[in-house]
Design a protein around this motif. Sequence first.
Motif, mmCIF file in Angstrom:
data_model
loop_
_atom_site.group_PDB
_atom_site.id
_atom_site.type_symbol
_atom_site.label_atom_id
_atom_site.label_comp_id
_atom_site.label_asym_id
_atom_site.label_seq_id
_atom_site.Cartn_x
_atom_site.Cartn_y
_atom_site.Cartn_z
ATOM 1 N N GLU A 29 2.690 -4.580 5.673
ATOM 2 C CA GLU A 29 0.692 -4.854 4.256
ATOM 3 C C GLU A 29 -0.497 -4.587 5.568
ATOM 4 O OE1 GLU A 29 2.708 -8.483 1.590
ATOM 5 O OE2 GLU A 29 1.528 -8.793 3.771
ATOM 6 N N GLU A 30 -0.112 -4.819 7.053
ATOM 7 C CA GLU A 30 -1.201 -4.381 7.448
ATOM 8 C C GLU A 30 -2.222 -2.898 7.432
ATOM 9 O OE1 GLU A 30 0.048 -5.768 11.696
ATOM 10 O OE2 GLU A 30 -0.786 -8.503 10.891
ATOM 11 N N LEU A 31 -0.771 -2.091 7.827
ATOM 12 C CA LEU A 31 -0.887 -0.722 8.298
ATOM 13 C C LEU A 31 -1.340 -0.478 6.508
ATOM 14 C CD1 LEU A 31 2.291 0.911 9.604
ATOM 15 C CD2 LEU A 31 0.294 -0.117 10.622
ATOM 16 N N SER A 32 -1.121 -1.298 5.688
ATOM 17 C CA SER A 32 -1.470 -0.441 4.439
ATOM 18 C C SER A 32 -2.660 -1.186 4.032
ATOM 19 C CB SER A 32 -1.194 -1.978 3.211
ATOM 20 O OG SER A 32 -1.365 -0.663 2.003
ATOM 21 N N ALA A 33 -3.201 -2.330 5.182
ATOM 22 C CA ALA A 33 -4.590 -2.739 4.176
ATOM 23 C C ALA A 33 -5.456 -1.278 5.300
ATOM 24 C CB ALA A 33 -4.469 -4.019 5.135
ATOM 25 N N MET A 191 11.728 -8.396 -0.150
ATOM 26 C CA MET A 191 11.633 -7.065 -0.195
ATOM 27 C C MET A 191 10.021 -5.535 -1.695
ATOM 28 S SD MET A 191 15.928 -6.705 -0.967
ATOM 29 C CE MET A 191 16.809 -6.671 0.264
ATOM 30 N N ARG A 192 10.124 -7.394 -1.955
ATOM 31 C CA ARG A 192 8.832 -6.771 -3.372
ATOM 32 C C ARG A 192 7.482 -6.369 -2.290
ATOM 33 N NH1 ARG A 192 11.274 -10.357 -6.880
ATOM 34 N NH2 ARG A 192 10.090 -11.791 -5.741
ATOM 35 N N ARG A 193 7.277 -7.249 -1.238
ATOM 36 C CA ARG A 193 6.252 -7.142 -0.454
ATOM 37 C C ARG A 193 6.125 -5.803 0.211
ATOM 38 N NH1 ARG A 193 6.013 -11.888 4.091
ATOM 39 N NH2 ARG A 193 4.091 -10.761 4.454
ATOM 40 N N TYR A 194 7.678 -5.173 1.284
ATOM 41 C CA TYR A 194 7.884 -4.146 1.469
ATOM 42 C C TYR A 194 7.394 -2.860 0.655
ATOM 43 C CZ TYR A 194 9.054 -0.152 3.949
ATOM 44 O OH TYR A 194 9.559 1.258 4.710
ATOM 45 N N ILE A 195 8.039 -2.886 -0.274
ATOM 46 C CA ILE A 195 7.896 -1.479 -1.521
ATOM 47 C C ILE A 195 6.431 -1.783 -1.406
ATOM 48 C CG2 ILE A 195 8.147 -1.469 -4.010
ATOM 49 C CD1 ILE A 195 11.214 -2.877 -3.732
ATOM 50 N N ASN A 196 5.700 -3.086 -2.218
ATOM 51 C CA ASN A 196 4.489 -2.293 -2.860
ATOM 52 C C ASN A 196 3.577 -2.150 -0.887
ATOM 53 O OD1 ASN A 196 4.695 -3.763 -4.788
ATOM 54 N ND2 ASN A 196 4.141 -5.318 -4.345
ATOM 55 N N ILE A 202 3.062 5.703 3.293
ATOM 56 C CA ILE A 202 3.670 6.921 2.859
ATOM 57 C C ILE A 202 3.414 8.034 1.913
ATOM 58 C CG2 ILE A 202 5.938 7.948 0.940
ATOM 59 C CD1 ILE A 202 7.053 5.540 1.723
ATOM 60 N N GLU A 203 2.341 7.310 1.004
ATOM 61 C CA GLU A 203 1.596 8.632 0.259
ATOM 62 C C GLU A 203 0.676 9.273 2.182
ATOM 63 O OE1 GLU A 203 0.247 6.507 -2.643
ATOM 64 O OE2 GLU A 203 1.926 6.704 -4.082
ATOM 65 N N TYR A 204 0.134 8.109 2.399
ATOM 66 C CA TYR A 204 -1.397 8.504 3.577
ATOM 67 C C TYR A 204 -0.233 9.465 4.818
ATOM 68 C CZ TYR A 204 -3.321 7.970 8.231
ATOM 69 O OH TYR A 204 -3.619 9.054 8.819
ATOM 70 N N ILE A 205 1.114 9.651 4.677
ATOM 71 C CA ILE A 205 1.893 10.231 5.438
ATOM 72 C C ILE A 205 1.770 12.037 4.389
ATOM 73 C CG2 ILE A 205 3.272 11.098 6.785
ATOM 74 C CD1 ILE A 205 4.030 7.692 7.908
ATOM 75 N N ASP A 206 1.820 11.862 3.901
ATOM 76 C CA ASP A 206 2.186 13.058 3.032
ATOM 77 C C ASP A 206 0.580 13.376 2.666
ATOM 78 O OD1 ASP A 206 4.763 12.618 2.271
ATOM 79 O OD2 ASP A 206 4.957 11.820 0.352
ATOM 80 N N LYS A 207 -0.330 12.783 2.309
ATOM 81 C CA LYS A 207 -1.519 13.898 2.835
ATOM 82 C C LYS A 207 -1.760 14.165 3.617
ATOM 83 C CE LYS A 207 -3.740 10.621 -1.223
ATOM 84 N NZ LYS A 207 -4.437 9.370 -1.264
#
Length: 218
Positions: A29-33, A191-196, A202-207
């Motif tokens: 969640e911290e990385l996502s932010a 698990m839902r927290r991790y999924i979100n 993951i999308e950031y890495i792909d980009k």
Amino acid sequence: MDEEEAYFEDAFEDTATGTPLSAIAEAFEELSALVSSSGSFDDLRLKPFCDACSLVSILFGCLGIAFKFAEMEYVSKVRDLTEASKRYATLNSILDFDVKNDSVRTPGSLSRNLRRVRQGLDLIRVIFQNFPSSDECSLKEAASTAYAKVCAPYHTWPVRTAVSAGMCALPTREQLLLRLNETDKSAGKEMRRYINASLPVIEYIDKLYISRNISLDW
């Protein structure tokens, strides 16, 4: 104790203030932010990324022999990236280095290591998606489906065969929850927290690869 086991133990100790799943969810969640904020989208730092990824090794360890290959590869790649964080500040910087040296897909390159770690994060995400907080889906079904989608297309026939055989040795749903110190309800929540939280990372890495005209089919 070998290096992989030692690394696993170090990661587990980091979850002492909560369950492994809650620690992983919080870290992502911290990385996502960070990757979602306007000022830092293009500059995710390597060290906190590696710290979060190291926690995920716990999950591979809990899955047993079927995912031992994934655990060993994942742990070694995260360790290499962690060591590299002493020289490279961001994920961008390691890709820039390998692009400059034409070594993105070279075995052992940091860009290749990052690609494999990203695959490991996605594998866990899809397992969690297929593992609802109910008895409708067994761990074997969830893991088999996730592996077929995320990893199998990039693995050799011997590896796919070994994984398929190992699926029979996966822990039961109840055994996994016990190892993670979770109930059905609490595991579903984490698990839902991790999924979100993991999807934007993951999308950031792909980009990062796409922005450099590097395909994702490897």
